[in-house]
Design a protein around this motif. Structure first.
Motif, short mmCIF file in Angstrom:
data_model
loop_
_atom_site.label_atom_id
_atom_site.label_comp_id
_atom_site.label_asym_id
_atom_site.label_seq_id
_atom_site.Cartn_x
_atom_site.Cartn_y
_atom_site.Cartn_z
N GLU A 15 0.83 -1.22 0.00
CA GLU A 15 0.00 0.00 0.00
C GLU A 15 0.86 1.26 0.00
OE1 GLU A 15 -0.60 -2.64 1.77
OE2 GLU A 15 -2.72 -3.18 1.65
N ARG A 16 2.01 1.19 0.66
CA ARG A 16 2.89 2.37 0.67
C ARG A 16 3.31 2.73 -0.75
NH1 ARG A 16 6.03 1.06 4.32
NH2 ARG A 16 5.59 2.59 5.92
N TYR A 17 3.64 1.74 -1.56
CA TYR A 17 4.06 2.03 -2.93
C TYR A 17 2.89 2.53 -3.77
CZ TYR A 17 8.78 0.52 -2.32
OH TYR A 17 10.08 0.46 -1.90
N LEU A 18 1.71 1.93 -3.61
CA LEU A 18 0.55 2.44 -4.33
C LEU A 18 0.32 3.92 -4.00
CD1 LEU A 18 -2.01 -0.49 -3.93
CD2 LEU A 18 -0.98 0.30 -6.07
N GLU A 19 0.39 4.24 -2.71
CA GLU A 19 0.15 5.62 -2.28
C GLU A 19 1.21 6.57 -2.82
OE1 GLU A 19 -0.07 8.17 1.89
OE2 GLU A 19 0.57 6.07 1.90
N ARG A 20 2.50 6.24 -2.64
CA ARG A 20 3.57 7.18 -3.00
C ARG A 20 3.69 7.33 -4.51
NH1 ARG A 20 6.77 7.72 1.65
NH2 ARG A 20 5.29 7.58 3.39
N VAL A 21 3.56 6.24 -5.26
CA VAL A 21 3.65 6.34 -6.71
C VAL A 21 2.45 7.11 -7.26
CG1 VAL A 21 3.70 5.05 -8.88
CG2 VAL A 21 5.05 4.25 -6.93
N SER A 22 1.26 6.83 -6.72
CA SER A 22 0.07 7.58 -7.15
C SER A 22 0.23 9.06 -6.90
CB SER A 22 -1.17 7.06 -6.41
OG SER A 22 -1.45 5.72 -6.76
N ALA A 23 0.73 9.42 -5.71
CA ALA A 23 0.91 10.83 -5.37
C ALA A 23 1.91 11.50 -6.30
CB ALA A 23 1.36 10.96 -3.92
N ALA A 24 2.98 10.78 -6.66
CA ALA A 24 4.02 11.37 -7.50
C ALA A 24 3.55 11.56 -8.94
CB ALA A 24 5.27 10.48 -7.48
N LEU A 25 2.67 10.68 -9.43
CA LEU A 25 2.28 10.73 -10.84
C LEU A 25 0.97 11.48 -11.09
CD1 LEU A 25 3.11 7.08 -11.99
CD2 LEU A 25 4.46 9.14 -12.34
N SER A 26 0.10 11.58 -10.07
CA SER A 26 -1.24 12.11 -10.31
C SER A 26 -1.27 13.60 -10.62
CB SER A 26 -2.15 11.81 -9.11
OG SER A 26 -1.62 12.39 -7.93
N SER A 27 -0.19 14.33 -10.32
CA SER A 27 -0.18 15.76 -10.62
C SER A 27 0.02 16.04 -12.11
CB SER A 27 0.93 16.46 -9.82
OG SER A 27 2.20 15.92 -10.16
N THR A 28 0.55 15.07 -12.85
CA THR A 28 0.83 15.27 -14.27
C THR A 28 0.16 14.24 -15.16
OG1 THR A 28 2.90 14.05 -13.94
CG2 THR A 28 3.03 16.46 -13.92
N HIS A 29 -0.42 13.19 -14.59
CA HIS A 29 -1.05 12.13 -15.39
C HIS A 29 -2.36 11.70 -14.72
CE1 HIS A 29 2.65 11.61 -17.71
NE2 HIS A 29 3.32 11.58 -16.58
N GLU A 30 -3.22 11.06 -15.51
CA GLU A 30 -4.36 10.36 -14.92
C GLU A 30 -3.86 9.03 -14.37
OE1 GLU A 30 -8.10 10.13 -17.21
OE2 GLU A 30 -7.02 11.27 -18.74
N VAL A 31 -4.28 8.70 -13.16
CA VAL A 31 -3.82 7.46 -12.52
C VAL A 31 -5.02 6.59 -12.18
CG1 VAL A 31 -2.65 6.46 -10.52
CG2 VAL A 31 -1.73 8.52 -11.60
N VAL A 32 -4.94 5.33 -12.56
CA VAL A 32 -5.95 4.34 -12.19
C VAL A 32 -5.23 3.21 -11.46
CG1 VAL A 32 -7.78 2.80 -12.96
CG2 VAL A 32 -7.28 4.87 -14.26
N VAL A 33 -5.64 2.93 -10.24
CA VAL A 33 -5.05 1.86 -9.44
C VAL A 33 -5.93 0.62 -9.55
CG1 VAL A 33 -4.48 1.08 -7.11
CG2 VAL A 33 -3.91 3.42 -7.83
N VAL A 34 -5.34 -0.49 -9.95
CA VAL A 34 -6.01 -1.79 -9.93
C VAL A 34 -5.27 -2.65 -8.91
CG1 VAL A 34 -6.61 -3.86 -11.23
CG2 VAL A 34 -6.81 -1.62 -12.31
N ALA A 35 -5.95 -2.95 -7.81
CA ALA A 35 -5.33 -3.67 -6.69
C ALA A 35 -6.45 -4.32 -5.88
CB ALA A 35 -4.52 -2.72 -5.83
N PRO A 36 -6.11 -5.20 -4.95
CA PRO A 36 -7.16 -5.80 -4.11
C PRO A 36 -7.97 -4.73 -3.37
CG PRO A 36 -5.11 -7.01 -3.88
CD PRO A 36 -4.79 -5.78 -4.68
N GLU A 37 -9.24 -5.00 -3.19
CA GLU A 37 -10.12 -4.05 -2.51
C GLU A 37 -9.56 -3.64 -1.15
OE1 GLU A 37 -12.89 -1.49 -1.65
OE2 GLU A 37 -13.07 -2.61 -3.52
#
Length: 371
Positions: A15-37
């Motif tokens: 979850e830490r990687y999902l959170e940090r990578v999403s935060a780093a990329l979402s300011s310049t790209h659309e981000v869609v996370v596919v992961a366990p509920e």
């Protein structure tokens, strides 16, 4: 660009990687996370990030169920289905080590980047305890998969937490290889002046080497305090209870925190010790606890093997020792615990190492892959 972040696992650091990578990329790209509920909480409140439960992707349609039930368990098939369903322009697999063989020679419908945690063939060149023949063979098979995947159609980039492996891969043709530093650790604040004992922290199970630490403490005189902090694996609870009982019979003061620990609490525990124990025999890859110990200004005593042993020796982060030898392991503990100021002699090296894992460097590595 619409980027799909994909991970089939949750718990631990996922979850830490999902959170940090999403935060780093979402300011310049659309981000869609596919992961366990169960991982949804990590990005639930993040603007510009959509979440799709993996369970809904993995479930085959009624018409496609026959003949694809077995295929749906293959990583490449599940990932390709996710790319199609969310309309991704790019896919980024955040934990691709086990999936790597199934991705070689296959495309997923969009350019693909992989995050790899466990390269190992190069470890024989890093000094310390040499890997076993079996580990070397496994490492060679892994490298062949990396080599083949990087030259395949649709391969965009391979990222790894291992700086030595990234440097090695960059010397060969194929998709770019990028060193991705661990996500940064929160500021610890003023370092503790008064410290005592040693600590083992993280998800507590056999791979953490607690039994080896107990053997080492049995060889130590005088005894020192041991903090054990982290959520135990349910299958390890009986063994954990027996090890704690043995420690107390040896008159070792044990401070047990058998639960999930918040980052700020964990850093305080690490900063209150004279040494952090990393007796991870057979471990491959980086250790988040090593970085957290460095941020807390606490030297480590690590098994002298693999990337962890190399980093401890190369950067002066503590003592690397064969933790299978309880006498040698015990002497290393005594060296850092018996002298109340011994830990402070490592503070400069620890601070410098931790500074290399900043938010800026983490984001810069991702921008290199996703400009």
């Amino acid at each position: 660009m619409r980027i799909l972040l994909f991970d089939r696992l949750c718990g631990g650091h996922h979850e830490r990687y999902l959170e940090r990578v999403s935060a780093a990329l979402s300011s310049t790209h659309e981000v869609v996370v596919v992961a366990p509920e169960a991982a949804h909480w990590s990005v639930r409140d993040m603007a510009g990030v959509d979440f799709v439960p993996l369970e809904s992707i993995e479930r085959p349609s009624r018409t496609a169920r026959i003949g694809t039930q077995r295929l749906s368990t293959r990583e490449s098939v599940v990932l390709a289905k996710a790319v199609s369903e969310v309309g991704a322009d790019h896919a980024f697999h955040l934990f691709a080590d086990k999936a790597l063989p199934s991705l070689v020679g296959r495309t997923v419908g969009a350019p693909l980047s992989l995050l790899l945690f466990r390269p190992r063939l190069h470890l024989r060149c890093l000094g310390g305890i040499p890997p076993s023949p079996g580990a070397s063979l496994k490492g060679a098979a892994y490298e062949v998969c990396v080599w083949a995947w990087r030259r395949g159609r649709g391969a965009h980039a391979v990222l790894t937490l291992d700086p030595v492996a990234a440097d090695s891969w960059r010397r060969h043709a194929g998709a770019p290889a990028v060193f991705l530093p661990e996500p940064p650790v929160a500021d610890v604040g003023p370092l503790y002046a008064r410290r005592e004992g040693v600590v083992i922290y993280g998800a507590i199970d056999a791979r953490k080497g607690l039994a080896r630490a107990v053997d080492a403490l049995a060889a130590c005189e005088p005894k020192c305090r041991l903090v054990i902090a982290g959520l135990p694996n349910p299958d390890y609870l009986v063994i954990l209870g027996k090890l704690v009982e043995r420690l107390r019979l040896m008159e070792v003061e044990v401070d047990l925190h058998p639960t999930r620990i918040e980052d700020s609490t964990a850093l305080a525990l690490l900063a209150g010790a004279r040494a952090v124990l990393l007796p991870y025999v057979g471990h491959v890859g980086m250790s988040r606890v090593l970085l957290e110990a460095a941020a807390a200004g606490t030297p480590v005593i690590a098994h002298d093997e693999g990337l962890i042993g190399y980093l401890v020796r190369e950067y002066g982060l503590g003592i690397a020792v064969d933790c299978r030898d309880p006498i040698a392991f015990g002497r290393a503990i005594q060296k850092l615990v018996s002298d109340g100021e011994a830990w402070s002699s490592y503070s400069g090296q620890l601070r410098e190492f931790a500074s290399g894992y900043s938010a800026e460097r983490f984001a810069a590595a991702l921008r290199e892959v996703f400009p």
